[in-house]
Scaffold this motif. Structure first.
Motif, PDB file in Angstrom:
ATOM      1  N   ARG A 228      14.687  -2.889   4.457  1.00 29.85           N
ATOM      2  CA  ARG A 228      13.310  -2.597   4.870  1.00 29.85           C
ATOM      3  C   ARG A 228      12.436  -3.857   4.853  1.00 29.85           C
ATOM      4  N   GLY A 229      12.941  -4.931   4.208  1.00 32.57           N
ATOM      5  CA  GLY A 229      12.250  -6.226   4.275  1.00 32.57           C
ATOM      6  C   GLY A 229      11.054  -6.346   3.350  1.00 32.57           C
ATOM      7  N   GLU A 230      10.794  -5.308   2.557  1.00 29.47           N
ATOM      8  CA  GLU A 230       9.713  -5.357   1.561  1.00 29.47           C
ATOM      9  C   GLU A 230      10.324  -5.035   0.222  1.00 29.47           C
ATOM     10  N   GLY A 231      10.951  -6.046  -0.380  1.00 25.06           N
ATOM     11  CA  GLY A 231      11.822  -5.816  -1.518  1.00 25.06           C
ATOM     12  C   GLY A 231      11.197  -6.099  -2.868  1.00 25.06           C
ATOM     13  N   THR A 232      12.072  -6.326  -3.831  1.00 21.88           N
ATOM     14  CA  THR A 232      11.672  -6.328  -5.240  1.00 21.88           C
ATOM     15  C   THR A 232      11.494  -7.725  -5.832  1.00 21.88           C
ATOM     16  N   TYR A 233      11.650  -8.775  -5.026  1.00 19.99           N
ATOM     17  CA  TYR A 233      11.394 -10.135  -5.520  1.00 19.99           C
ATOM     18  C   TYR A 233       9.872 -10.329  -5.508  1.00 19.99           C
ATOM     19  N   ALA A 234       9.157  -9.520  -6.277  1.00 20.66           N
ATOM     20  CA  ALA A 234       7.703  -9.482  -6.152  1.00 20.66           C
ATOM     21  C   ALA A 234       7.078  -8.924  -7.424  1.00 20.66           C
ATOM     22  N   GLU A 235       5.760  -9.062  -7.521  1.00 20.93           N
ATOM     23  CA  GLU A 235       5.068  -8.515  -8.697  1.00 20.93           C
ATOM     24  C   GLU A 235       4.886  -7.010  -8.618  1.00 20.93           C
ATOM     25  N   LEU A 236       4.791  -6.484  -7.376  1.00 19.70           N
ATOM     26  CA  LEU A 236       4.562  -5.044  -7.190  1.00 19.70           C
ATOM     27  C   LEU A 236       5.523  -4.505  -6.145  1.00 19.70           C
ATOM     28  N   ILE A 237       5.897  -3.221  -6.280  1.00 18.39           N
ATOM     29  CA  ILE A 237       6.707  -2.573  -5.250  1.00 18.39           C
ATOM     30  C   ILE A 237       6.176  -1.152  -5.035  1.00 18.39           C
ATOM     31  N   ALA A 238       6.025  -0.759  -3.769  1.00 20.56           N
ATOM     32  CA  ALA A 238       5.716   0.639  -3.441  1.00 20.56           C
ATOM     33  C   ALA A 238       7.047   1.310  -3.159  1.00 20.56           C
ATOM     34  N   VAL A 239       7.364   2.348  -3.920  1.00 24.19           N
ATOM     35  CA  VAL A 239       8.717   2.910  -3.854  1.00 24.19           C
ATOM     36  C   VAL A 239       8.660   4.437  -3.845  1.00 24.19           C
ATOM     37  N   PRO A 240       9.434   5.103  -2.951  1.00 24.92           N
ATOM     38  CA  PRO A 240       9.475   6.563  -2.980  1.00 24.92           C
ATOM     39  C   PRO A 240       9.927   7.044  -4.360  1.00 24.92           C
TER      40      PRO A 240
ATOM     41  N   GLU B 290       0.861  -1.193   0.000  1.00 26.22           N
ATOM     42  CA  GLU B 290       0.000   0.000   0.000  1.00 26.22           C
ATOM     43  C   GLU B 290       0.889   1.233   0.000  1.00 26.22           C
ATOM     44  N   PRO B 291       0.993   1.903  -1.150  1.00 31.42           N
ATOM     45  CA  PRO B 291       1.943   3.017  -1.252  1.00 31.42           C
ATOM     46  C   PRO B 291       1.546   4.231  -0.420  1.00 31.42           C
TER      47      PRO B 291
ATOM     48  N   LEU C  43       3.439   3.111  -7.079  1.00 29.15           N
ATOM     49  CA  LEU C  43       3.274   1.656  -7.090  1.00 29.15           C
ATOM     50  C   LEU C  43       3.709   1.195  -8.481  1.00 29.15           C
ATOM     51  N   VAL C  44       4.652   0.271  -8.516  1.00 37.61           N
ATOM     52  CA  VAL C  44       5.238  -0.160  -9.786  1.00 37.61           C
ATOM     53  C   VAL C  44       5.010  -1.655  -9.981  1.00 37.61           C
ATOM     54  N   ARG C  45       4.505  -2.013 -11.179  1.00 39.55           N
ATOM     55  CA  ARG C  45       4.423  -3.432 -11.523  1.00 39.55           C
ATOM     56  C   ARG C  45       5.795  -3.838 -12.056  1.00 39.55           C
ATOM     57  N   ILE C  46       6.428  -4.803 -11.379  1.00 34.75           N
ATOM     58  CA  ILE C  46       7.814  -5.154 -11.706  1.00 34.75           C
ATOM     59  C   ILE C  46       7.865  -6.053 -12.944  1.00 34.75           C
ATOM     60  N   HIS C  47       8.678  -5.658 -13.922  1.00 32.42           N
ATOM     61  CA  HIS C  47       8.883  -6.483 -15.117  1.00 32.42           C
ATOM     62  C   HIS C  47      10.162  -7.319 -14.990  1.00 32.42           C
ATOM     63  N   ALA C  48      11.135  -6.783 -14.248  1.00 33.68           N
ATOM     64  CA  ALA C  48      12.402  -7.514 -14.071  1.00 33.68           C
ATOM     65  C   ALA C  48      13.070  -7.024 -12.803  1.00 33.68           C
ATOM     66  N   PHE C  49      13.812  -7.917 -12.150  1.00 37.41           N
ATOM     67  CA  PHE C  49      14.639  -7.473 -11.020  1.00 37.41           C
ATOM     68  C   PHE C  49      15.972  -8.193 -11.063  1.00 37.41           C
ATOM     69  N   ALA C  50      16.999  -7.534 -10.497  1.00 33.38           N
ATOM     70  CA  ALA C  50      18.353  -8.106 -10.532  1.00 33.38           C
ATOM     71  C   ALA C  50      18.656  -8.821  -9.223  1.00 33.38           C
ATOM     72  N   ILE C  51      19.558  -9.781  -9.312  1.00 36.15           N
ATOM     73  CA  ILE C  51      20.090 -10.443  -8.110  1.00 36.15           C
ATOM     74  C   ILE C  51      21.364  -9.711  -7.701  1.00 36.15           C
ATOM     75  N   ASN C  52      21.497  -9.411  -6.425  1.00 34.07           N
ATOM     76  CA  ASN C  52      22.733  -8.843  -5.878  1.00 34.07           C
ATOM     77  C   ASN C  52      23.206  -9.707  -4.716  1.00 34.07           C
ATOM     78  N   PRO C  53      24.526  -9.739  -4.442  1.00 31.37           N
ATOM     79  CA  PRO C  53      25.001 -10.546  -3.307  1.00 31.37           C
ATOM     80  C   PRO C  53      24.322 -10.193  -1.981  1.00 31.37           C
TER      81      PRO C  53
END
Ligand SMILES: NC(=O)c1ccc[n+]([C@@H]2O[C@H](COP(=O)([O-])OP(=O)(O)OC[C@H]3O[C@@H](n4cnc5c(N)ncnc54)[C@H](OP(=O)(O)O)[C@@H]3O)[C@@H](O)[C@H]2O)c1
Length: 316
Positions: A95-107, A24-25, A31-41
């Motif tokens: 913050r524990g609410e990351g981008t391995y998801a279909e949606l992200i609320a982001v500043p 909930e932004p 609110l962004v529908r994620i098309h791709a996300f990167a893996i980082n260490p």
């Protein structure tokens, strides 16, 4: 929405594809529908619990920092974006609410519009690794035309952007990489490539204005002989000993610095401009689906990655 969550710290078996409530932004968020996300260490380091004392949310935790996607709603205090805009950006995985998801609320300040010559996959690869390379070299290292820079780990996520950004800043670039990546780093623009299985840069006669250790396997002390009199050693591996070294060298001519990522809007826009001017490209070595997340993280943990791993989300 679908997301990869962890309900405990541990090995890759704790990664779980789950149905979770949509974010909930806030008024200053997109609110962004994620098309791709990167893996980082940092993703698998958090999964293993290395940052457990700094996490701002209890389980379930959604991992992930980087994303690209399409704006689906705009907060009342956000001025410059519209529904349908193509964007890329990063959130702190603490913050524990990351981008391995279909949606992200982001500043909105953590976002820029997609470079017009890049796909969602290529843009998703950039934020964490690209911002790290840019801020470490340009701002912490003060890298300028005519300077000599050595990049350790030049074929990896951070390293492959660092080579290109150092060239963009006008430096003479020496890249340290394994035997299979010598041509790769030269193609990225490195002036010299050194195979770390054949030579130890600290024993060579060259002198560097900046040494950027992207992988954290070298120390300031052993690099002192190959730093210029006012040379700077920068590590991406924050640790008590790194911070002590940083404090100890504060007033000395040769300095040790430790990088810690903070996402700044202007820096993201700088990377976008570099990409659009064909000065920065993403090398996406592997593309996986959400269901293959464990395989993707295992590959990242191998420590011998060329460029980036990106997860492609299914088209809705
Ligand atoms: N402090 C922060 O805010 C921050 C931000 C970003 C990243 N980081 C950290 O920086 C590190 C690097 O991140 P990354 O995304 O670039 O990782 P990565 O993509 O996994 O890069 C690994 C690279 O290390 C190279 N490598 C392995 N052994 C080497 C050696 N002995 N000498 C030289 N290079 C070697 C590999 O090249 P070869 O295959 O050629 O061996 C590979 O290209 C991670 O630990 C990450 O957590 C910290």
């Amino acid at each position: 929405m679908k997301a990869i969550v962890i309900r405990q710290y541990g090995s890759k078996e704790v990664l779980e594809l789950a149905e979770v409530p949509d974010p909930e932004p806030e008024d200053d968020e997109l609110l962004v529908r994620i098309h791709a996300f990167a893996i980082n260490p940092i993703d698998w380091k958090i999964r293993k619990g290395v940052a457990r004392w700094f996490m701002r949310k209890k389980f379930p935790i959604i991992l992930g920092q980087d994303f690209s996607g399409e704006v689906v709603s705009v907060g009342s205090q956000v001025g410059d974006y519209e529904i349908g805009d193509r964007v890329f950006g990063a959130v702190s995985s603490l913050r524990g609410e990351g981008t391995y998801a279909e949606l992200i609320a982001v500043p909105a300040k953590n976002v820029a519009t997609l470079p017009n010559n890049m796909s969602f996959l290529e843009a998703a690869a950039i934020p964490t690794a690209g911002l790290t390379a840019l801020v470490a070299l340009r701002d912490m290292g003060g890298l300028q035309t005519g300077m000599d820079v050595l990049i350790n780990g030049a074929a990896g996520g951070v390293g492959h952007y660092a080579v290109q950004i150092a060239k963009f800043l006008g430096a003479y670039v020496t890249a340290i990489a394994g035997p299979d990546n010598q041509d790769f780093v030269t193609d990225l623009g490195a002036d010299e490539a050194i195979d770390y299985t054949q030579a130890d840069y600290t024993k060579l006669p060259s002198r560097y204005d900046v040494i950027f250790d992207t992988i954290g396997n070298r120390h300031f002390r052993e690099s002192i002989p190959v730093l210029q009199p006012r040379g700077i050693f920068i590590s991406t591996m924050p640790s008590p000993s790194q911070y002590l070294q940083m404090a100890l060298t504060r007033f000395s001519r040769k300095k040790s610095k430790t990088f810690l990522l903070q996402v700044e809007e202007d820096d993201l826009w700088d990377l976008k401009k570099m990409a659009e001017a064909d000065q920065l490209r993403s090398h996406v070595e592997h593309i996986f689906s959400l269901e293959q997340i464990a395989e993707a993280q295992a590959l990242s943990e191998s420590h011998h990655l060329r460029g980036k791993i990106v997860i492609q989300m299914p088209t809705p």
